[in-house]
Design a protein around this motif. Structure first.
Motif, PDB file in Angstrom:
ATOM      1  N   ALA A  57      -7.071   7.729  -4.931  1.00 40.94           N
ATOM      2  CA  ALA A  57      -6.139   7.918  -3.813  1.00 40.94           C
ATOM      3  C   ALA A  57      -5.204   6.718  -3.670  1.00 40.94           C
ATOM      4  CB  ALA A  57      -6.911   8.141  -2.520  1.00 40.94           C
ATOM      5  N   VAL A  58      -5.716   5.521  -3.921  1.00 38.50           N
ATOM      6  CA  VAL A  58      -4.871   4.321  -3.875  1.00 38.50           C
ATOM      7  C   VAL A  58      -3.838   4.392  -4.991  1.00 38.50           C
ATOM      8  CG1 VAL A  58      -4.851   1.806  -4.049  1.00 38.50           C
ATOM      9  CG2 VAL A  58      -6.725   2.943  -2.871  1.00 38.50           C
ATOM     10  N   TYR A  88      -1.183   6.900  -4.155  1.00 39.30           N
ATOM     11  CA  TYR A  88      -0.285   6.403  -3.115  1.00 39.30           C
ATOM     12  C   TYR A  88       0.733   5.424  -3.696  1.00 39.30           C
ATOM     13  CZ  TYR A  88       1.350   4.132   1.131  1.00 39.30           C
ATOM     14  OH  TYR A  88       2.143   3.615   2.123  1.00 39.30           O
ATOM     15  N   SER A 110       3.244   7.441  -5.643  1.00 38.43           N
ATOM     16  CA  SER A 110       3.796   8.606  -4.945  1.00 38.43           C
ATOM     17  C   SER A 110       5.320   8.627  -4.902  1.00 38.43           C
ATOM     18  CB  SER A 110       3.241   8.679  -3.523  1.00 38.43           C
ATOM     19  OG  SER A 110       3.680   7.566  -2.771  1.00 38.43           O
ATOM     20  N   VAL A 151       0.010  -1.954   1.186  1.00 44.33           N
ATOM     21  CA  VAL A 151      -1.027  -0.930   1.135  1.00 44.33           C
ATOM     22  C   VAL A 151      -2.154  -1.372   2.060  1.00 44.33           C
ATOM     23  CG1 VAL A 151      -2.653   0.289  -0.347  1.00 44.33           C
ATOM     24  CG2 VAL A 151      -0.475  -0.416  -1.261  1.00 44.33           C
ATOM     25  N   VAL A 209      -5.934  -0.975   2.819  1.00 42.25           N
ATOM     26  CA  VAL A 209      -7.111  -0.502   2.104  1.00 42.25           C
ATOM     27  C   VAL A 209      -8.386  -1.004   2.768  1.00 42.25           C
ATOM     28  CG1 VAL A 209      -5.949  -0.365  -0.132  1.00 42.25           C
ATOM     29  CG2 VAL A 209      -7.092  -2.464   0.516  1.00 42.25           C
ATOM     30  N   LEU A 245      -8.300   3.838   0.105  1.00 47.13           N
ATOM     31  CA  LEU A 245      -7.071   3.915   0.889  1.00 47.13           C
ATOM     32  C   LEU A 245      -7.386   4.297   2.327  1.00 47.13           C
ATOM     33  CD1 LEU A 245      -3.950   3.849   0.747  1.00 47.13           C
ATOM     34  CD2 LEU A 245      -4.040   6.288   0.307  1.00 47.13           C
ATOM     35  N   ILE A 246      -6.678   3.671   3.268  1.00 44.16           N
ATOM     36  CA  ILE A 246      -6.792   4.015   4.685  1.00 44.16           C
ATOM     37  C   ILE A 246      -5.472   4.625   5.114  1.00 44.16           C
ATOM     38  CG2 ILE A 246      -6.986   3.088   7.011  1.00 44.16           C
ATOM     39  CD1 ILE A 246      -8.899   1.087   6.000  1.00 44.16           C
ATOM     40  N   ARG A 247      -5.542   5.788   5.733  1.00 41.33           N
ATOM     41  CA  ARG A 247      -4.330   6.482   6.166  1.00 41.33           C
ATOM     42  C   ARG A 247      -4.258   6.513   7.685  1.00 41.33           C
ATOM     43  NH1 ARG A 247      -2.125   9.699   1.959  1.00 41.33           N
ATOM     44  NH2 ARG A 247      -3.520   9.794   0.194  1.00 41.33           N
ATOM     45  N   SER A 248      -4.382   5.381   8.315  1.00 44.05           N
ATOM     46  CA  SER A 248      -4.317   5.346   9.770  1.00 44.05           C
ATOM     47  C   SER A 248      -3.320   4.292  10.211  1.00 44.05           C
ATOM     48  CB  SER A 248      -5.691   5.043  10.360  1.00 44.05           C
ATOM     49  OG  SER A 248      -6.133   3.790   9.926  1.00 44.05           O
ATOM     50  N   SER A 249      -3.004   4.303  11.483  1.00 41.67           N
ATOM     51  CA  SER A 249      -2.027   3.357  12.004  1.00 41.67           C
ATOM     52  C   SER A 249      -2.648   1.982  12.180  1.00 41.67           C
ATOM     53  CB  SER A 249      -1.487   3.855  13.342  1.00 41.67           C
ATOM     54  OG  SER A 249      -2.531   3.849  14.289  1.00 41.67           O
ATOM     55  N   LYS A 250      -1.808   0.992  12.404  1.00 39.65           N
ATOM     56  CA  LYS A 250      -2.292  -0.370  12.583  1.00 39.65           C
ATOM     57  C   LYS A 250      -3.130  -0.505  13.848  1.00 39.65           C
ATOM     58  CE  LYS A 250       1.203  -2.883  10.060  1.00 39.65           C
ATOM     59  NZ  LYS A 250       2.193  -3.951  10.115  1.00 39.65           N
TER      60      LYS A 250
END
Length: 102
Positions: free
Chosen positions: A54-55, A58, A61, A71, A73, A88-93
């Protein structure tokens, strides 16, 4: 020893802006190498570094010439096997900051 005791989890924001200094044609390749170098620098005991697909997806991509500037992670370091896995982390800060404060 429990499994949680031997695995260290940490969240990192890896800056990839240095890959834009060089040639355009291999920026994504260098970005993946830079991620591996970053993990090696921060987890010196790691003998094996596994980058999650996934990393890689991304980073690639937006094509080879335009990788992301950073990135976010999660790095899971297994002390017994001496392996570091990059996820990979797909969230907001905001969510990341709340996870770090726990």
């Amino acid at each position: 020893m429990s499994e949680e005791g031997k695995i260290t989890r940490s969240i990192h924001v890896i800056p990839l802006k240095r890959v834009y200094w060089g040639r355009r044609t291999n920026r994504a390749d260098r970005a993946v190498r830079l991620i591996r170098k970053y993990v090696r620098r921060h987890f010196k005991e790691a003998e094996k570094i596994i980058i999650d697909p996934a990393v890689n997806e991304y980073v690639w991509s937006r094509s080879r010439e335009k990788p992301p500037r950073r990135v976010i992670v999660e790095i899971r370091f297994d002390k017994e096997e001496k392996t570091a896995k990059v996820l990979l982390i797909r969230s907001s800060k905001a969510k990341i900051m709340s996870a770090n404060s726990k």
